[in-house]
Design an enzyme around this catalytic site. Structure first.
Site, short mmCIF file in Angstrom:
data_model
loop_
_atom_site.label_atom_id
_atom_site.label_comp_id
_atom_site.label_asym_id
_atom_site.label_seq_id
_atom_site.Cartn_x
_atom_site.Cartn_y
_atom_site.Cartn_z
N ARG A 170 -18.21 -2.05 -2.56
CA ARG A 170 -17.97 -0.70 -3.04
C ARG A 170 -18.15 -0.63 -4.57
O ARG A 170 -18.63 0.33 -5.12
CB ARG A 170 -16.54 -0.28 -2.70
N ASP A 227 0.84 -1.20 0.00
CA ASP A 227 0.00 0.00 0.00
C ASP A 227 0.87 1.24 0.00
O ASP A 227 0.55 2.24 -0.61
CB ASP A 227 -0.87 0.03 1.27
N PHE A 228 1.98 1.14 0.72
CA PHE A 228 2.87 2.29 0.82
C PHE A 228 3.45 2.66 -0.54
O PHE A 228 3.44 3.83 -0.94
CB PHE A 228 3.98 1.97 1.83
N CYS A 259 14.83 -34.88 -2.75
CA CYS A 259 14.94 -36.17 -3.43
C CYS A 259 15.90 -36.15 -4.61
O CYS A 259 16.20 -37.20 -5.19
CB CYS A 259 13.56 -36.65 -3.88
N SER A 318 -13.61 7.04 -1.12
CA SER A 318 -12.44 6.57 -0.40
C SER A 318 -12.03 7.64 0.61
O SER A 318 -12.78 8.59 0.82
CB SER A 318 -11.36 6.34 -1.45
N LEU A 319 -10.86 7.52 1.19
CA LEU A 319 -10.39 8.52 2.15
C LEU A 319 -9.08 9.11 1.65
O LEU A 319 -8.26 8.39 1.07
CB LEU A 319 -10.11 7.87 3.51
N LYS A 338 -1.95 6.77 7.70
CA LYS A 338 -1.56 5.37 7.43
C LYS A 338 -0.26 5.04 8.17
O LYS A 338 0.69 5.83 8.15
CB LYS A 338 -1.35 5.16 5.93
N GLU A 345 -16.62 -2.31 7.20
CA GLU A 345 -15.57 -3.13 6.62
C GLU A 345 -15.83 -4.60 6.97
O GLU A 345 -16.17 -4.91 8.10
CB GLU A 345 -14.24 -2.67 7.25
N LYS A 355 -8.31 2.05 11.40
CA LYS A 355 -8.60 1.83 9.99
C LYS A 355 -8.47 0.32 9.75
O LYS A 355 -7.36 -0.22 9.71
CB LYS A 355 -7.62 2.62 9.13
N CYS A 367 9.14 -29.73 -7.76
CA CYS A 367 9.77 -31.03 -7.87
C CYS A 367 8.72 -31.96 -8.50
O CYS A 367 7.64 -32.13 -7.93
CB CYS A 367 10.19 -31.55 -6.50
N GLU A 417 -10.51 6.59 15.04
CA GLU A 417 -10.84 5.17 15.02
C GLU A 417 -9.83 4.37 14.22
O GLU A 417 -9.05 4.94 13.46
CB GLU A 417 -12.25 4.96 14.47
N CYS A 432 8.94 -38.23 -3.60
CA CYS A 432 9.60 -37.17 -2.84
C CYS A 432 8.91 -37.07 -1.47
O CYS A 432 7.70 -36.82 -1.40
CB CYS A 432 9.49 -35.87 -3.63
N CYS A 484 15.86 -31.03 -6.85
CA CYS A 484 15.12 -31.01 -5.58
C CYS A 484 16.09 -31.25 -4.41
O CYS A 484 16.80 -32.27 -4.40
CB CYS A 484 14.04 -32.08 -5.59
N ASP A 510 0.74 4.26 -2.54
CA ASP A 510 0.48 5.64 -2.15
C ASP A 510 1.56 6.58 -2.67
O ASP A 510 1.29 7.72 -3.02
CB ASP A 510 0.36 5.75 -0.62
N ASP A 535 -8.33 -3.13 8.00
CA ASP A 535 -7.80 -3.48 6.68
C ASP A 535 -8.60 -4.65 6.11
O ASP A 535 -8.21 -5.81 6.25
CB ASP A 535 -6.31 -3.84 6.80
N TYR A 563 -18.84 1.66 10.49
CA TYR A 563 -18.29 2.93 10.95
C TYR A 563 -18.89 4.17 10.31
O TYR A 563 -18.40 5.26 10.50
CB TYR A 563 -16.77 2.94 10.76
S1 IVH Z 1 -14.80 6.04 6.97
C1 IVH Z 1 -16.51 8.34 2.96
N1 IVH Z 1 -13.74 4.61 8.85
O1 IVH Z 1 -10.65 2.58 4.47
C2 IVH Z 1 -15.55 7.32 3.43
N2 IVH Z 1 -13.27 4.00 6.60
O2 IVH Z 1 -8.82 3.77 2.51
C3 IVH Z 1 -15.87 6.91 4.82
N3 IVH Z 1 -11.88 1.98 6.39
O3 IVH Z 1 -13.04 3.41 2.04
C4 IVH Z 1 -14.95 5.86 5.28
N4 IVH Z 1 -11.67 1.57 8.53
O4 IVH Z 1 -13.18 1.04 3.25
C5 IVH Z 1 -13.85 4.79 7.53
N5 IVH Z 1 -12.91 3.39 10.64
C6 IVH Z 1 -13.03 3.57 9.33
C7 IVH Z 1 -12.41 2.70 8.39
C8 IVH Z 1 -12.54 2.96 7.04
C9 IVH Z 1 -11.38 1.15 7.31
C10 IVH Z 1 -11.71 1.79 4.93
C11 IVH Z 1 -12.91 2.14 4.09
C12 IVH Z 1 -12.42 3.30 3.28
C13 IVH Z 1 -10.96 2.98 3.16
C14 IVH Z 1 -10.14 4.14 2.70
#
Ligand code: IVH
Length: 679
Positions: free
Chosen positions: A146, A34-35, A420, A93-94, A323, A184, A125, A435, A123, A441, A417, A38, A127, A236
């Site tokens: 989504r 992910d890093f 074996c 997304s965020l 993140k 999630e 996040k 193998c 809160e 084996c 191998c 990003d 995964d 959430y």
């Molecule tokens: S709020 C309008 N809260 O992370 C978007 N998202 O990378 C509101 N996610 O799309 C999302 N934990 O799928 C929210 N506590 C949390 C979350 C969370 C995981 C996910 C979610 C979001 C994605 C963004």
């Protein structure tokens, strides 16, 4: 950077990000972290900021990735498998950040838009994979993924298999007549480990991390299979027409009181210092959580302020995600072991000078395969960075060139191998070496037994340790040896008493009743999964017909591709396998389909695509087998090419509507059975 160069780089980055979106959302098999993703996204954003005239509407910075399968890429080119529905509100997304500085810019932007004091909801996040639930009159009406943000896949039947998601809300708890709640779906580490162990046994590619496993499981076509996957849900984001609370945290508390799963780790923070404190606390404490998290979500808590801040095309202005950077450590590569797995796959495993990483001491790390070793240009004696891939199995991400000494030694992938000695092979489309000595084996022989006795195979009451003992004492080499075991021999096993012996013998004897399709699966023919075993068994009826099937006949079965057909042909061309099968048959194992189930085989439906929808007097899967066994193709969605729709009780209204619209002939179960002469 000049505009011309920027233009070139933007095109490159957009294409690269599209590819990674596809890998992540559709194939559930990301190639980069992910890093790293990003970083690419940030570079693109930066360039678009420098040259706004180069910003394209369809740039990956302007939209969310899509999890919708245009067609089932994994299975071939079958049509879509889930009904799709539009989201009432787009699923966005965020925005995200990796630095506390950027968080204060977020706070400044919020401050500018706010006339009165506000607080934050901090809160975890989670995964996993995003889900949108709609409740109407207290009942779960629909669960959508989504998708591409505007249209999602209907996975309601699968979501109902997740114990924490209530089908009905608590009576009298005051929920609105209709509302949406988003959250999630995730897979805790324990369930993830169990699933991957099972996949290894079944020769399926293990999931790279719990997120991919959750997303893949949610898209399974059979809800019964979802049940066993151990998925969980946390919600959430409540969306209601009439407000039920003034703040986000109160809204979540309300949702919880209606019986919905909400995280208990949400905290109200009154300023950025408290937000930072929360982040720092969870950056280390998250390592003790039973599930994966990849950051902290910081949301404006006051709903009126959220509404006035609004949204960009891609994300809300009232929230951002901080993140966590994947932790890495630098250490020395001492040596490489080449491990031979149960399927014969050879995996290079690095032995490292022990180093502390995310709370544990890391001594070994995976190098995946020969390509990866080459890509890393790895040498014994190099200093390497280790990271916890998917937070569990450490992996080597890169070599530190500045620490390379003169004493390094080239790392050469073996040609034979290491157990074996057989020359290794590598299929064209496989990254791994194998193998090929399947029958001689030792790790592969043991693997065959472990697979054979498995719950989904013969269901014999024993585990890996028993197989290990039986093998090391020389009691088992070929599958049929299991049925030659006597109580006297079993009593020589370590810690085995009369009771364990009689349990084992009884379970061996019971395995004689296991239906043929499972026996076929249990044989461990490469690439035969549970479902394909069923299709093949139903199509040919017995083991001897399968053993004589031609490549063309095998390829006629919908889920049999070239790789599997070749594997079946090669398996049955081996006289040793034929002898073992003969012996197993003599020991009483089922080698043909139960005649009650045996399908009428014909070509009656040749060239026809038939869609089965609803409930019937026999399981839907069997209806599909009947279609295939009579030469047809079982389609999953209605199109102009559909010859018939067989409609059962509670059949899908959308399918029915489409069939009527396209003039597809709709028949019932009896008419279908008449058609294939089953009655
Ligand atoms: S709020 C309008 N809260 O992370 C978007 N998202 O990378 C509101 N996610 O799309 C999302 N934990 O799928 C929210 N506590 C949390 C979350 C969370 C995981 C996910 C979610 C979001 C994605 C963004």
């Amino acid at each position: 950077m000049k505009k011309k160069e920027a233009e070139k780089r933007i095109v490159q980055l957009a294409a690269e990000l599209e590819r990674h979106n596809h890998n992540y959302y559709v194939l559930n098999a990301p190639e980069i972290t992910d890093f790293q993703y990003d970083l690419l996204m940030m570079e693109l954003q930066q360039l678009e900021k420098m040259f706004p005239e180069l910003l394209r509407k369809d740039s990956p910075t302007q939209k969310v990735g899509s999890d919708i399968l245009p067609y089932n890429e994994i299975a071939g080119s079958l049509p879509r498998q889930f009904e799709q529905y539009p989201h009432r509100y787009p699923m966005l997304s965020l925005s995200n950040t990796y630095s506390l500085d950027e968080l204060s810019s977020f706070n400044e932007r919020v401050e500018k838009g706010s006339a009165s004091p506000y607080t934050f909801s901090c809160e975890l996040k989670f995964d996993g994979t995003a889900i949108c639930l709609t409740y109407k009159n207290g009942r779960l009406m629909r669960a959508l993924t989504r998708g591409d943000g505007s249209v999602g896949d209907d996975v309601t039947r699968n979501v109902l298999q997740i114990p924490s998601v209530p089908e009905t809300l608590k009576d009298g708890s005051g929920y609105p007549d209709e509302f949406e709640i988003r959250g999630e779906i995730y897979m805790p580490y324990k369930a993830f480990d169990k699933l991957n162990r099972q996949r290894e046994i079944e020769e399926e590619q293990p999931f790279a991390n719990p997120r991919n496993a959750a997303a893949g499981s949610l898209k399974l076509l059979d809800p019964k299979l979802v049940k066993g996957r151990g998925l969980e849900c946390t919600l959430y984001h409540l969306i209601v027409e009439e407000p039920v609370a003034a703040t986000h945290i109160e809204a979540l508390q309300k949702a919880s009181s209606w019986g919905l799963p909400v995280s208990g780790l949400v905290k109200e923070c009154i300023n950025l210092d408290e937000v930072n404190e929360y982040i720092n606390r969870w950056d280390s404490e998250r390592k003790n959580l039973p599930y994966a998290t990849d950051g902290i979500v910081v949301k404006v808590n006051q709903l009126a302020l959220q509404a006035s801040l609004g949204y960009t095309a891609k994300s809300p202005r009232w929230a951002t995600a901080y993140k966590f950077k994947p932790e890495e450590a630098l250490t020395k590569l001492v040596s490489i072991d080449y491990q031979v797995g149960r399927t014969g796959a050879v995996t290079p495993v690095a032995n490292l000078e022990p180093v502390q990483l995310s709370g544990t001491k890391v001594k070994r790390a995976s190098l995946h395969n020969a390509d990866q070793m080459q890509l890393l240009d790895i040498h014994i004696g190099d200093y390497v960075y280790v990271e916890k891939g998917g937070e569990i199995i450490p992996k080597i991400t890169r070599v530190e060139p500045s620490r390379r000494g003169f004493d390094i030694v080239e790392a050469v992938f073996p040609s034979h191998c290491p157990v074996c000695g057989a020359p290794l092979v590598r299929d064209e489309d496989e990254a791994r070496h194998f193998c090929p000595n399947q029958d001689n084996c030792p790790p592969q022989i043991k693997g065959k037994f472990i697979h054979f006795i498995g719950r989904k195979a013969m269901g014999i009451n024993a585990g890996e340790a028993t197989v290990e003992q039986l093998y090391s004492k020389g009691y088992i080499r070929e599958l049929s040896d299991l049925y030659k075991l006597t109580p006297e021999l079993l009593l020589t096993l370590d810690k085995w008493k009369e009771k364990s012996v009689s349990n084992f013998i009884e379970s061996l004897s019971k395995s004689r009743e296991v239906p043929f399709e499972r026996v076929l699966f249990a044989l461990g023919i490469r690439h035969i999964g549970e479902t394909t075993a069923k299709s093949i068994a139903m199509r040919f009826g017995d083991i001897w017909s399968i053993s004589m099937a031609t490549r063309e006949e095998l390829l006629e079965i919908d889920d049999v591709g070239a790789k599997l057909a070749d594997s079946i042909l090669s398996y049955f061309s081996n006289p040793l396998h034929m002898r073992i099968i003969k012996e197993l048959e003599e020991y009483g194992l089922q080698m043909k389909v139960d005649s009650g189930k045996k399908t009428v085989q014909s070509d009656i439906l040749k060239g026809m695509t038939i869609v089965i929808s609803g409930n019937f007097s026999i399981p839907r899967d069997e209806m599909k087998f009947l279609v295939e066994a009579n030469g047809g193709k079982a389609g999953s969605s209605i199109s102009g090419n559909t010859a018939y729709m067989v409609a059962g009780e509670k059949c899908g209204p959308a399918k029915l509507e489409k069939a009527l619209k396209l003039g597809v002939q709709i028949i019932d179960e009896t008419q279908f059975f008449e058609m294939i002469n089953k009655i």
